[in-house]
Design an enzyme around this catalytic site. Sequence first.
Site, mmCIF file in Angstrom:
data_model
loop_
_atom_site.group_PDB
_atom_site.id
_atom_site.type_symbol
_atom_site.label_atom_id
_atom_site.label_comp_id
_atom_site.label_asym_id
_atom_site.label_seq_id
_atom_site.Cartn_x
_atom_site.Cartn_y
_atom_site.Cartn_z
ATOM 1 N N HIS A 61 -30.621 -56.770 -10.896
ATOM 2 C CA HIS A 61 -30.605 -57.792 -9.846
ATOM 3 C C HIS A 61 -31.042 -57.178 -8.529
ATOM 4 O O HIS A 61 -30.809 -57.734 -7.471
ATOM 5 C CB HIS A 61 -29.204 -58.370 -9.664
ATOM 6 C CG HIS A 61 -28.545 -58.771 -10.925
ATOM 7 N ND1 HIS A 61 -27.817 -57.902 -11.678
ATOM 8 C CD2 HIS A 61 -28.531 -59.951 -11.580
ATOM 9 C CE1 HIS A 61 -27.356 -58.540 -12.754
ATOM 10 N NE2 HIS A 61 -27.789 -59.773 -12.723
ATOM 11 N N HIS B 235 -33.666 -62.862 -16.241
ATOM 12 C CA HIS B 235 -33.856 -61.655 -17.058
ATOM 13 C C HIS B 235 -34.627 -61.959 -18.338
ATOM 14 O O HIS B 235 -34.577 -61.191 -19.293
ATOM 15 C CB HIS B 235 -32.504 -61.044 -17.421
ATOM 16 C CG HIS B 235 -31.606 -60.823 -16.259
ATOM 17 N ND1 HIS B 235 -31.953 -59.989 -15.220
ATOM 18 C CD2 HIS B 235 -30.396 -61.344 -15.940
ATOM 19 C CE1 HIS B 235 -30.982 -59.997 -14.319
ATOM 20 N NE2 HIS B 235 -30.021 -60.820 -14.730
#
Lengths: 330, 330
Positions: A218, A56
């Site tokens: 995700h 991320h």
Amino acid sequence: MKMLINVPETVVADALRGMAAAHPSLSVDVDNRVVVRRDAPVAGKVGLVSGGGSGHEPLHGGFVGPGMLSAACPGEVFTSPVPDQMVRAAAAVDSGAGVLFVVKNYTGDVLNFDMAAELAEDEGVQVAKVLVNDDVAVTDSLFTAGRRGTGATLFVEKIAGAAAEEGLPLERVEAIGRQVNESSRSFGVALTAVSTPAKGSPTFDLPEGELELGIGIHGEPGRERRAMMTSREIADFAVGAVLDDLHPRGPVIALVNGMGATPLLELYGFNAEVQRVLGERGVSVARTLVGNYVTSLDMAGCSVSLCEVDEDLLRLWDAPVETPALRWGR
Amino acid sequence: MKMLINVPETVVADALRGMAAAHPSLSVDVDNRVVVRRDAPVAGKVGLVSGGGSGHEPLHGGFVGPGMLSAACPGEVFTSPVPDQMVRAAAAVDSGAGVLFVVKNYTGDVLNFDMAAELAEDEGVQVAKVLVNDDVAVTDSLFTAGRRGTGATLFVEKIAGAAAEEGLPLERVEAIGRQVNESSRSFGVALTAVSTPAKGSPTFDLPEGELELGIGIHGEPGRERRAMMTSREIADFAVGAVLDDLHPRGPVIALVNGMGATPLLELYGFNAEVQRVLGERGVSVARTLVGNYVTSLDMAGCSVSLCEVDEDLLRLWDAPVETPALRWGR
């Protein structure tokens, strides 16, 4: 999918070595996977520790520095860090004023930060926690009970980080972090699926000509699939979803976030549409941030996060910050 | 390829409206496509103007602000801006101290900036030019006679921008800009092809399992195709190509640049390999910048740029800068 890596097993360690070389302001423990601002612990200051699965970036390591996080704990890609990392981070940044854990709401993260809090407290560190659960797309998801923590993590880390930098005590920094989370909502959209190094191919199937509304960071499933939409239509849907849940009376900070593979040219164009919708809905925008901040590896797509702010929160947002990914002066 | 756009025809205008909304420090003329720092012209200061085809964001608009560019002229995607934009920009930023054009070496850009220089001089603006041609991959290319201008544009704009901010006269700012270009070399690698909004599909074919070494920032062909390589091998090749051409005796600034769609996690890992090669070759690294700075829309890949610096250039690099994409204090 082709990737700029050596082997999947060393992706996180390689990245940490590269971070260390690029940012002398950070102290990077590659073996134990802890990224700490070099001047920690800062006397009298509450420490802010966050972390989560890697993939991320710049979240969270890119947000370590004066005015934001004291330390970050990167896990394997899309996998929670382990309690030992968080305990080490807490010990490294605690000046005696205590440590605030900023935790995105994923089952693994929550469990491991809880365990780390107990262990750190056994070692005499006072720990408080803020759970970030801003994603309005779904309740309960692949890795979550309740709402997922996504873009608002940046708001919490920046604003609580500024509060800590000002020398506020742990209970105030914690309260401000909670207030920021409660004042924030996000909604994300995927144009392509994400590929993890371990899998080497897309983790789900998203055909050409379709997009997924309400996706997680995700690649967790969203609300629905539709035929590909324009930037204008996506802004209407995403901002609409956020405003169905958040009813700001005051001004907002807007984060128009890229998922990783969407060009900045497109993100700026999308921002124009986001601002249009906010204007039409009577929402006043105090600050806007456009770019790749809370990403999902090579996913194309975007998310919109809004944080309703009062004068205090806006002042803390504007306070100086000096991290690899977010920096501004007074 | 799916894109976060409305229609290809409005991509640049949409992005400029989004930039204007995000960055109150910029004055954005959407109709005439000129991005100017809001406090221009700054009394006694040389103006720095650059520009080029859109699709390389944050270059150039994201580098407008104190300490870097005074104005940027975005063309259509991968298409030179027109002389009228540059003349307007020059007029907007000239305080009487003259204007430096920073021009990437592409045939259209060179012709149009030349024409703009003549027109601006007719209007009484003193103009100097620095041509950026740092890409060692090929001489002559799809859009270029001679070497292409790529990553080193950032070095020239930052360092010449700092010189202008210090109040140096036009001929000194120009000389420093030339010195930076002559001290810089770049090499780029593509893992995937780029798709432009107008075409809507990849502009060339790059099969799974292959990469292209020496690619340009518009997907111009490189030196050769090979079977996919590791991050380690790519760093050996790219840094090797740069050091075959640049033989730094002093320290360098390293830019490890993403082409747009490569995750920051991978770029940091690649940076670790770049630093390893530089260490093995005895090159001392003074500063490192990792991220998406000179991009090619949705292309996956990376480039390495090195700039050999003396004490003066390093001081100018370190000088404060306050732009959307690059900012640091003293």
